[in-house]
Scaffold this active site. Structure first.
Site, PDB file in Angstrom:
ATOM      1  N   ASP A  53       0.860  -1.184   0.000  1.00 30.02           N
ATOM      2  CA  ASP A  53       0.000   0.000   0.000  1.00 30.02           C
ATOM      3  C   ASP A  53       0.897   1.234   0.000  1.00 30.02           C
ATOM      4  OD1 ASP A  53      -3.123   0.770   0.776  1.00 30.02           O
ATOM      5  OD2 ASP A  53      -1.671   2.274   1.421  1.00 30.02           O
ATOM      6  N   LYS A  79      -0.013   2.529   6.017  1.00 33.41           N
ATOM      7  CA  LYS A  79      -1.019   1.504   6.265  1.00 33.41           C
ATOM      8  C   LYS A  79      -0.424   0.101   6.263  1.00 33.41           C
ATOM      9  CE  LYS A  79      -5.004   4.113   4.593  1.00 33.41           C
ATOM     10  NZ  LYS A  79      -6.106   4.189   3.609  1.00 33.41           N
ATOM     11  N   PHE A 125      -8.966   2.115 -11.053  1.00 35.86           N
ATOM     12  CA  PHE A 125      -8.994   1.090 -12.089  1.00 35.86           C
ATOM     13  C   PHE A 125      -7.666   0.945 -12.822  1.00 35.86           C
ATOM     14  CE2 PHE A 125     -13.542   0.473 -11.732  1.00 35.86           C
ATOM     15  CZ  PHE A 125     -13.642  -0.864 -12.087  1.00 35.86           C
ATOM     16  N   GLU A 126      -6.856   1.977 -12.867  1.00 36.23           N
ATOM     17  CA  GLU A 126      -5.565   1.809 -13.536  1.00 36.23           C
ATOM     18  C   GLU A 126      -4.729   0.768 -12.816  1.00 36.23           C
ATOM     19  OE1 GLU A 126      -1.573   4.175 -15.027  1.00 36.23           O
ATOM     20  OE2 GLU A 126      -3.137   5.303 -14.003  1.00 36.23           O
ATOM     21  N   THR A 127      -4.657   0.858 -11.482  1.00 36.83           N
ATOM     22  CA  THR A 127      -3.888  -0.124 -10.727  1.00 36.83           C
ATOM     23  C   THR A 127      -4.503  -1.512 -10.861  1.00 36.83           C
ATOM     24  OG1 THR A 127      -3.269   1.583  -9.127  1.00 36.83           O
ATOM     25  CG2 THR A 127      -2.957  -0.699  -8.462  1.00 36.83           C
ATOM     26  N   CYS A 164     -11.219 -11.881 -17.917  1.00 32.70           N
ATOM     27  CA  CYS A 164     -10.421 -11.078 -17.000  1.00 32.70           C
ATOM     28  C   CYS A 164     -11.115  -9.733 -16.779  1.00 32.70           C
ATOM     29  CB  CYS A 164      -9.001 -10.883 -17.540  1.00 32.70           C
ATOM     30  SG  CYS A 164      -8.892  -9.735 -18.940  1.00 32.70           S
ATOM     31  N   CYS A 179     -16.419   7.147  -3.014  1.00 29.70           N
ATOM     32  CA  CYS A 179     -16.492   7.340  -1.561  1.00 29.70           C
ATOM     33  C   CYS A 179     -16.494   8.827  -1.214  1.00 29.70           C
ATOM     34  CB  CYS A 179     -15.312   6.653  -0.884  1.00 29.70           C
ATOM     35  SG  CYS A 179     -15.385   4.848  -0.955  1.00 29.70           S
TER      36      CYS A 179
END
Length: 335
Positions: A53, A79, A125-127, A164, A179
């Protein structure tokens, strides 16, 4: 400690408990989903956990990120580090590795090497697409999960068997909620994490994993299950017949440039789809009252920073010269 897993062994069996002990699970992200999943995996006796993280514990995390304490927020602990400290107190018999890093196309292959299963707990979403490419390339199951408000969803990518994440991108719900705009309640985090960890148990013990996308809104008491088998695309650049794994390419990753003398960072998106300015303008109304929009760009305030988004997907994050922080802000907005 022979009694530690007694109740779990009654359900899984001793041989399957041993399979958990021998496994190595990678948890990508240590926020709400990641901390919840990591705790369940540690308590269950998964022998090796790697938690990666890039972020640190903030006070606003404590409402739903169950591993962390006020002390962690006061000390601004990373984290991954705080998660390892807490999990080591919960189960001293397992091996836990904490990595404080931004997951990208340059380090993902090293991160997934030798792992049994990958748990998705990312916030953009890129990660996710980077991890998805690496999972498929190396044949490692990837358990997707996401939640916002009271809504959540989960499905499992089994390389060579199921579609996928890249295949399913056009079929996932896109309600423009984040969020930051509608918040999130902790019960939906627990529900999604429970589905993800259950799938991890099934994968590690050799049980059949249903090829379905599960979604649920716990506030409304609604749930659905969609069979995703037929959504696999032969032309998919990640899992198709001529796979190129585009998100593992440096050219397709987000680039950052510190703008000299301006206390700002410019980001240029790679291959990920960028929402339209019109859609983004609607979304940021809930998080900023200083929105300026025209044909060419969208400008607004967010977390004390002036954000300028251009139609080609470029962004300038004012008020920082730290590329990692700028990318984190950008990903939260775009996701």
């Amino acid at each position: 400690m022979i009694e530690r897993y007694k109740k779990q062994e009654l359900f899984l069996g001793r041989d399957n408990q041993a399979k958990l002990h021998d496994a190595h699970v990678l948890v990508v992200g240590a926020g709400a989903l990641g901390s919840s999943s990591a705790e369940m995996l540690a308590r269950a006796g998964v022998g090796n956990l790697t938690i990666v993280d890039r972020d640190y514990v903030e006070w606003s995390n404590l409402q739903r990120q169950q591993l962390y304490t006020e002390s962690d927020a006061s000390e601004t602990l990373p984290k991954a580090v705080a998660a390892k400290m807490r999990l080591s107190q919960i189960n001293s018999e397992i091996t836990i590795e904490a990595i404080v890093s931004d997951v990208n196309s340059q380090n993902i292959e090293e991160l997934v090497a030798g792992k049994s299963v990958i748990v998705d707990a990312t916030d953009n979403f890129e990660t996710r697409l980077i991890v998805n490419d690496a999972a498929v390339k190396f044949g490692i199951p990837f358990v997707f999960g996401a939640c916002v408000g009271s809504y959540g969803l989960s499905f499992t990518v089994q390389p060579g068997v199921t579609p996928c994440l890249h295949c399913l991108m056009d079929n996932l719900p896109t309600q423009g909620m984040t969020c930051d705009t509608v918040g999130v309640i902790s019960p939906i985090v627990s529900v999604v994490a429970s589905f993800q960890v259950t799938r991890v148990f099934q994968l590690l013990t050799g049980c059949e994993v249903p090829p379905v996308l599960n979604s649920f809104d716990i506030w409304r008491g609604e749930s659905s299950k969609i069979n995703i088998e037929k959504l696999k695309q032969s032309s998919c650049p990640t899992c198709g017949e001529a796979a190129t794994f585009p998100y593992l390419s440096f050219e397709n990753s987000t680039k950052t440039d510190v703008l000299c003398g301006r206390d700002a960072v410019q980001l240029r998106p790679g291959g990920a789809k960028v929402p339209s300015l019109e859609l983004l303008a609607q979304a940021v109304v809930g998080i900023s009252d200083e929105v300026i929009a025209n044909t060419y760009l969208l400008s607004f305030k967010y977390e004390g920073h002036r954000i300028v988004l251009f139609r080609d997907g470029r962004a300038i994050i004012h008020g920082t010269n730290d590329p990692v922080r700028a990318r984190s802000i950008y990903n939260r907005i775009i996701s």
